[in-house]
Design an enzyme around this catalytic site. Sequence first.
Site, PDB file in Angstrom:
ATOM      1  N   TYR A   1       0.857  -1.186   0.000  1.00 33.09           N
ATOM      2  CA  TYR A   1       0.000   0.000   0.000  1.00 33.09           C
ATOM      3  C   TYR A   1       0.896   1.240   0.000  1.00 33.09           C
ATOM      4  O   TYR A   1       1.704   1.421   0.907  1.00 33.09           O
ATOM      5  CB  TYR A   1      -0.891  -0.063   1.243  1.00 33.09           C
ATOM      6  CG  TYR A   1      -1.766   1.138   1.519  1.00 33.09           C
ATOM      7  CD1 TYR A   1      -2.143   2.031   0.528  1.00 33.09           C
ATOM      8  CD2 TYR A   1      -2.242   1.377   2.802  1.00 33.09           C
ATOM      9  CE1 TYR A   1      -2.957   3.113   0.813  1.00 33.09           C
ATOM     10  CE2 TYR A   1      -3.062   2.449   3.094  1.00 33.09           C
ATOM     11  CZ  TYR A   1      -3.412   3.322   2.097  1.00 33.09           C
ATOM     12  OH  TYR A   1      -4.208   4.402   2.377  1.00 33.09           O
TER      13      TYR A   1
ATOM     14  N   LYS B   1      -1.733  -1.309  -3.866  1.00 31.92           N
ATOM     15  CA  LYS B   1      -2.759  -0.272  -3.759  1.00 31.92           C
ATOM     16  C   LYS B   1      -2.060   1.073  -3.859  1.00 31.92           C
ATOM     17  O   LYS B   1      -1.211   1.401  -3.028  1.00 31.92           O
ATOM     18  CB  LYS B   1      -3.489  -0.391  -2.413  1.00 31.92           C
ATOM     19  CG  LYS B   1      -4.467   0.745  -2.136  1.00 31.92           C
ATOM     20  CD  LYS B   1      -5.118   0.568  -0.770  1.00 31.92           C
ATOM     21  CE  LYS B   1      -5.913   1.784  -0.345  1.00 31.92           C
ATOM     22  NZ  LYS B   1      -6.321   1.692   1.080  1.00 31.92           N
TER      23      LYS B   1
END
Lengths: 297, 297, 297, 297
Positions: free
Chosen positions: C136, C164
Amino acid sequence: MSAPLRGIVAYPITPFTEAGRVDERLLAKLVDDMLAAGVHALAPLGSTGVLPYLSDDEREAVAETVVKRVGGRVPTLVGVSSLTTERTVHHARHAEKLGASAVMIIPMSYWKLTDAEIVAHFDAVARAIAIPIALYNNPATGGLDLGPDTIARLLQIPNVTMVKESTGDVNRMHRLVQLCGEDVAFYNGSNPLALAALVAGARGWCTAAPHVIPRLNIELYDAVTRGDLAGARRLFYRQLPFLQFIVAHGLPRAISAALELMGTRVGPLRAPLQPLARERVEELRTILVDLQVIPGP
Amino acid sequence: MSAPLRGIVAYPITPFTEAGRVDERLLAKLVDDMLAAGVHALAPLGSTGVLPYLSDDEREAVAETVVKRVGGRVPTLVGVSSLTTERTVHHARHAEKLGASAVMIIPMSYWKLTDAEIVAHFDAVARAIAIPIALYNNPATGGLDLGPDTIARLLQIPNVTMVKESTGDVNRMHRLVQLCGEDVAFYNGSNPLALAALVAGARGWCTAAPHVIPRLNIELYDAVTRGDLAGARRLFYRQLPFLQFIVAHGLPRAISAALELMGTRVGPLRAPLQPLARERVEELRTILVDLQVIPGP
Amino acid sequence: MSAPLRGIVAYPITPFTEAGRVDERLLAKLVDDMLAAGVHALAPLGSTGVLPYLSDDEREAVAETVVKRVGGRVPTLVGVSSLTTERTVHHARHAEKLGASAVMIIPMSYWKLTDAEIVAHFDAVARAIAIPIALYNNPATGGLDLGPDTIARLLQIPNVTMVKESTGDVNRMHRLVQLCGEDVAFYNGSNPLALAALVAGARGWCTAAPHVIPRLNIELYDAVTRGDLAGARRLFYRQLPFLQFIVAHGLPRAISAALELMGTRVGPLRAPLQPLARERVEELRTILVDLQVIPGP
Amino acid sequence: MSAPLRGIVAYPITPFTEAGRVDERLLAKLVDDMLAAGVHALAPLGSTGVLPYLSDDEREAVAETVVKRVGGRVPTLVGVSSLTTERTVHHARHAEKLGASAVMIIPMSYWKLTDAEIVAHFDAVARAIAIPIALYNNPATGGLDLGPDTIARLLQIPNVTMVKESTGDVNRMHRLVQLCGEDVAFYNGSNPLALAALVAGARGWCTAAPHVIPRLNIELYDAVTRGDLAGARRLFYRQLPFLQFIVAHGLPRAISAALELMGTRVGPLRAPLQPLARERVEELRTILVDLQVIPGP
């Protein structure tokens, strides 16, 4: 220049007549005023002098007016920057012919220049003239930011001998001293950094403030020079609100407004530049009253 | 604290045993070394002390070790920052109970905090303890940048009485003086800004450098205090390469490496932090040899 | 995970009781609501779930509540990030034991991490668990910005299989596709970039919006999937004001306020986070009325 | 312009003879080539056309050459930007007299302009001519960044009817649509954003790429227009390396190098701009071979 340049390098505005033409007579008077106050050098055609907004003819008229009026009493640094190398060389030659002590060049950008392009640009000017060149770094106006390494490289070009640093970051000056030695001739161009820069070893302070508070500017320089730290700090904080104001609102707008408040009509700014907004003028008035530049209400 | 805090505020690293546990014995020795060198205050659990990487128990052990070892010889500022207000209050109370002179708090962020949230956070701590609070602003680590206006507002909370400014921009300090008066107790936390900050009126310099060059740090402070500008400038440029190095590579990594080069094994860093890369260690060795901290080859 | 993850990855808030404890019962109900609306995956302990503000015990309770409640109906991605590698490994193992489909890790920073440190951090987690890891990247919260080259390098670690991206710059996604091939499993984490990211090839959209407008979120995803560009554009601009609002004011604050406006009391935020300011709540009400989420006045 | 402008707006370079003069004959041929390839409009004197590096006479010659050569077959947008309002008005009038369909103006800065100054600048041009004005926002070259609110305000000036947005942030375009309605005539000026911008509703794409890959540019526009998302994505990623390259290295340098690789000698760039460095030319060659623009080795 025989002696190295030191001290307060004063940047005159370019005044205009009501019809929008360069007011050479008033420009000469403004130069006289700053010389009378004791500034150590004059630098026409800087950012303050709205250099990029002038035609070639106007630029030459301003340079001639200032260099002739100074008449060698103090050094003159004439701004000769242009987007193209050819025009920069043209103006540099003109300044030399006029008798300028040195020229000042900010590498202006529309397209970001590579380091090789910047070096070639200065090289071309350096080969065309025999007087010293001051390199001027100011990303906020010129659009290019020269790091200390690039500046150090440019200082190896024979007559590029001075640097005016206007990023407002004293760490840049530390790096210059480390890269080029403590004799590097650097000058501060960020007004609110005046104290920190002089303490860090700047030889001078390039500023439009002497139009309004020349004595405070000179006294600050003198205090640092003689090692009077307490005095320097006091003088700095005294003039800081004015320095912050003129930087925040743009030197031509702010200095013109200050001169008008002091009673000198300097004419319209060149569009798209507009006069300082009315409420800002009142803020400036308060600062000038506090500095006893103009009488209070 | 009875007297206002001034001078060199030394930040100890948190040493670890080879097994990765806090090495309290070595921490006490490192504190002794800095006190012996003459630092003016000790600040455990700062960024240098890897505060956010420690468990609650470890934090309390470090605070206790340092406060007890100092034993009131100089003031102690204990870092008590935490992401949540509840944990910050907890650690602040613990520090007070231990006898810390003051606590230091950086408003840490994951979600950016609003001004109202920051004020409430400090308010909550201020209501929970009776000792002074130093506000620490360092966006590069904490992730939040408090502007001078916000800092001025926080200084109105009764026992928030000090500010450590680590943005590295001397203009922030100027603004603080303008907003809060020249008696505002601000401290510099950006090592390469030491000279400019002290000249601007900083009361002290928060630094991990006294692990390595305590005399140079103290002499710089003393030179500015007695108004010896030439001496201060010389001392500053002398130590600047070391200051730049430790900032560029992270204080825990760089100070740990320096201590190892000086012969003190300080143990592994806490992962994900890793030791300084080998080629960086060689750069650091050169700097330390030049400073005569370690013998040359 | 057997099948690759695609679609709307829903991020639940962490609700609290009035006493400030995690409200597991309400959390389970919120999960039910999102599943009933058709979201494609559940991701507890994200930024929305105020992961960094929770104690270790609370984190484990939230993970357990969500994974058990989902019961394998859709994949679960459990956030396991921590400042230290040791705690990250601990939480990753716990999530695996619970039966999570994958874990999500944002490399959090206090001290900026070097690339080598980031790689070692992910390596350590990857060796400790057998389920996939989603990387992320969100500099605005985590404080570290991983460029596409670093992300590509991390994706070479065997079970780091998803990314992400929350910088909000679609060019980052283009670079990922260029570096890793068009099969790279990247997901958009910047709500207002939902349309551009899906068009650029994102496999899914990580969002807290399904607490409020799950159908609009799913319909936008479906429209892009079936190549209905006009429909996708219409659906996007329809929900954009809500997406902009929740990003501008912080997901936990904004989603909590929206749920309260919709009639679900979700309890206090954890200090220093505070509820959305009153005037902001009124702005949000207007947006929700316009979206027909709540009835107009 | 009778019909609203849509599609690929092609930006010609300004070619020079070996002696450094504008090569009007070659310019006409380059225009012919782009028209033959099917571009939807021609925009001489853009950044690609090195507008700010040309003298007033050269600017007029370029405008005349292109407008005449196009001869009304497609709309022409002539760049008329200048630092001063007076020169901008002058060039706008000249373009109108030549028969240009519209003029394009980037508010150039040396001193940052206030919003009031920018509005007055556009107002002055708008009052001086009857043809439409396209506002061009590109902080990377012009030095001023107009936010969506300022752009919306400028679009209220009667004949300021189009906006070219070159910040490369698709969120700016979303805001424009929200502020001005979905009929707002905005055009994308950031090449790597072509897909995202067209999907977001841009009417066209302002680009110098049609000198090299006009069919790919037009096919991408057509694919989005007919809602073929899969095709659009494939076409976009196919040409993306070229688009990234020309943006990274400066459009005049990169496009000139590409034309030379394709066999057209376009002459020296105007100093300080220099030709693309040799190793970059080889990178570009690889990209053009891959695109089958030139034959492989």
